[in-house]
Design an enzyme around this catalytic site. Structure first.
Site, PDB file in Angstrom:
ATOM      1  N   SER A 135       0.858  -1.177   0.000  1.00  0.00           N
ATOM      2  CA  SER A 135       0.000   0.000   0.000  1.00  0.00           C
ATOM      3  C   SER A 135       0.900   1.234   0.000  1.00  0.00           C
ATOM      4  CB  SER A 135      -0.886  -0.027   1.255  1.00  0.00           C
ATOM      5  OG  SER A 135      -1.635   1.159   1.361  1.00  0.00           O
ATOM      6  N   LYS A 161      -1.286  -0.965  -4.242  1.00  0.00           N
ATOM      7  CA  LYS A 161      -2.452  -0.127  -3.945  1.00  0.00           C
ATOM      8  C   LYS A 161      -1.928   1.286  -3.775  1.00  0.00           C
ATOM      9  CE  LYS A 161      -4.841   0.318   0.409  1.00  0.00           C
ATOM     10  NZ  LYS A 161      -5.633  -0.391   1.425  1.00  0.00           N
ATOM     11  N   LYS A 163      -2.977   5.274  -2.578  1.00  0.00           N
ATOM     12  CA  LYS A 163      -3.957   6.085  -1.856  1.00  0.00           C
ATOM     13  C   LYS A 163      -4.377   7.248  -2.740  1.00  0.00           C
ATOM     14  CE  LYS A 163      -4.015   3.961   2.172  1.00  0.00           C
ATOM     15  NZ  LYS A 163      -5.246   3.461   2.801  1.00  0.00           N
ATOM     16  N   ASP A 188      -7.304   3.327  -3.016  1.00  0.00           N
ATOM     17  CA  ASP A 188      -8.015   3.408  -1.736  1.00  0.00           C
ATOM     18  C   ASP A 188      -8.223   4.878  -1.374  1.00  0.00           C
ATOM     19  OD1 ASP A 188      -9.103   3.074   0.770  1.00  0.00           O
ATOM     20  OD2 ASP A 188      -7.355   2.071   1.654  1.00  0.00           O
ATOM     21  N   GLU A 213     -11.319   1.101  -3.427  1.00  0.00           N
ATOM     22  CA  GLU A 213     -11.605   0.839  -2.015  1.00  0.00           C
ATOM     23  C   GLU A 213     -12.199   2.063  -1.319  1.00  0.00           C
ATOM     24  OE1 GLU A 213      -8.144  -0.712  -0.074  1.00  0.00           O
ATOM     25  OE2 GLU A 213      -9.006  -0.625   1.935  1.00  0.00           O
ATOM     26  N   ASP A 238     -14.021  -1.153   3.086  1.00  0.00           N
ATOM     27  CA  ASP A 238     -13.106  -1.337   4.221  1.00  0.00           C
ATOM     28  C   ASP A 238     -13.834  -0.767   5.450  1.00  0.00           C
ATOM     29  OD1 ASP A 238     -11.116  -1.021   6.183  1.00  0.00           O
ATOM     30  OD2 ASP A 238      -9.632  -0.088   4.893  1.00  0.00           O
ATOM     31  N   LYS A 262     -10.270  -6.671   8.016  1.00  0.00           N
ATOM     32  CA  LYS A 262      -9.271  -6.354   9.046  1.00  0.00           C
ATOM     33  C   LYS A 262      -9.864  -6.831  10.361  1.00  0.00           C
ATOM     34  CE  LYS A 262      -7.587  -2.117   6.828  1.00  0.00           C
ATOM     35  NZ  LYS A 262      -7.618  -0.640   6.856  1.00  0.00           N
ATOM     36  N   GLY A 290      -4.489  -4.045   6.033  1.00  0.00           N
ATOM     37  CA  GLY A 290      -3.414  -3.847   7.006  1.00  0.00           C
ATOM     38  C   GLY A 290      -3.582  -2.542   7.750  1.00  0.00           C
TER      39      GLY A 290
END
Ligand code: OSB
Ligand code: MG
Length: 370
Positions: A135, A161, A163, A188, A213, A238, A262, A290
């Site tokens: 990530s 991934k 952000k 995400d 996400e 998420d 998670k 994570g």
């Protein structure tokens, strides 16, 4: 197992490099290490609440309060043999999933040590290595992002991934896609958009992303359903999924086609497994998210992700991606095929480095059964 002794240690650990998301920038990652003693055995857990309430309303401060003043009095001196028994006892405490999950993890570690089994064995996990990705936080510019991604690809990661946030989305994702046409890529947003502002994300649908996400509000399912209808790319939830019940709502509404699991967010490993099982029945792929865990939480994530329906690579990277020095003696390393080995030792399968715990400790409290 009689819960004889509980130790909470507030940790602050410097990250190898700052991690920036739509909700903020972290340079020192905080968490609470949970240590439970029972019948000569010691179990470890990690409460993944961070310093600020950016991802979740919980913080290390609120989790400390809930653990010390509400959960400890309920469990100290009690016979607690499994996660279900623990969850029944704390059912009267509303929310505070990250706090509860830290204790549940330590109870699983204890149970594994007592029964002579690894967590993977207790869970019925089938894999001995798990496909993982990395990530990547927000960078200065799309060019800097491409460089950061390139660095991780050179280390062997085969899924990335990135952000995103408003103003830093389509250009960033397009730059990475253009540089790496074949890369398994996902984004995400950590709840940075509304249904209206998310319209600007439409071009992402042409970038062949694995998933988008959590674009909308952290407590939303309904608008995600509306957004999913406008996108070919699967939406993955998420923050919005706090329980197996939420997962069922989201699946039945078609608010998402993939779920990030998670254990912290859903209140513990047992609920995480319940979501995994539900998604398996409903043919919804899941992957392990994570929270920049230490070796303790990372070991837990690895065991969880060994279950069969974790069919997409997890946000579980090698220890060196996060910390120069970790609190566990064991470090997780990336295999050449972008996998990490599932621990095989008893319980979580990790041991603590007491000097490292002391070095990163911001304070500790010892609670004993009367
Ligand atoms: O939204 O997945 C998230 C880290 C902290 C809080 C929320 C998130 C993340 C990550 C990092 O994306 C995942 C990792 O631990 O590598
Ligand atoms: Mg996320």
């Amino acid at each position: 197992m009689k819960i004889e002794h509980l130790t909470l240690t507030h940790l602050s650990m410097p990250l190898v490099s700052p991690f920036e998301t739509s909700f903020g920038r972290t340079t020192e990652r905080e968490c609470i290490l949970v240590t439970i003693q029972s019948e000569e055995l010691t179990g470890y857990g990690e409460c993944v609440a961070d310093r600020d309430p950016g991802y979740s309303y919980e913080t290390t401060g609120t989790a400390w309060h809930i653990l010390k003043d509400f959960i400890a009095p309920i469990i100290l001196g009690q016979e607690i043999n499994d996660a279900a028994n623990f969850q029944r006892r704390v059912a009267g405490i509303r929310g505070h999933h990250l706090a509860k999950a830290g204790i549940e993890m330590a109870l699983w570690d204890l149970r594994g040590k007592r029964e002579g089994k690894s967590l993977r064995e207790l869970f019925g996990g089938q894999r001995d290595r798990v496909a993982v990705g990395v990530s990547v936080g927000l960078q200065e510019s799309p060019e800097a992002l491409v460089q950061a991604v390139e660095k991780y690809l050179a280390k062997g990661y085969r899924r990335v991934k990135i952000k995103i946030k408003p103003g830093r989305d389509v250009d960033d994702a397009s730059a990475v896609r253009q540089a790496f046409p074949e890369l398994k890529l996902q984004v995400d947003a950590n709840s940075a958009y509304t249904l209206e502002t998310a319209q600007t994300l439409q071009p992402l649908d042409q970038l062949d992303l694995l998933l988008i996400e959590q674009p909308l509000f952290e407590d939303d399912i309904w608008d995600h359903q509306k957004l999913q209808r406008q996108f070919r790319t699967p939406i993955c939830l998420d923050e919005s999924i706090l329980s197996a019940r939420h997962a069922r709502y989201a699946i039945e509404m078609d608010a998402c086609r993939i779920i990030n699991i998670k254990a912290g967010r859903v209140g513990g490993l047992s609920e995480a497994i319940a979501i995994h099982d539900l998604c398996r029945e409903r043919s919804i792929p899941v992957w392990c998210g994570g929270m920049l865990e230490t070796g303790v939480g990372r070991a837990s994530n690895m065991a969880l992700a060994s279950l069969p329906n974790f069919s997409l690579p997890g946000d579980i990277s090698a220890s060196e991606r996060y910390y120069h020095q970790d609190i566990t003696n064991e470090r997780f390393t990336l295999n050449a095929d972008s996998t990490i080995d599932v621990p095989t030792g008893l319980g979580l399968g990790v041991t603590l480095d007491p000097a490292a715990v002391k070095k990163f400790s911001q304070g500790t409290i010892e609670l004993t059964a009367e």
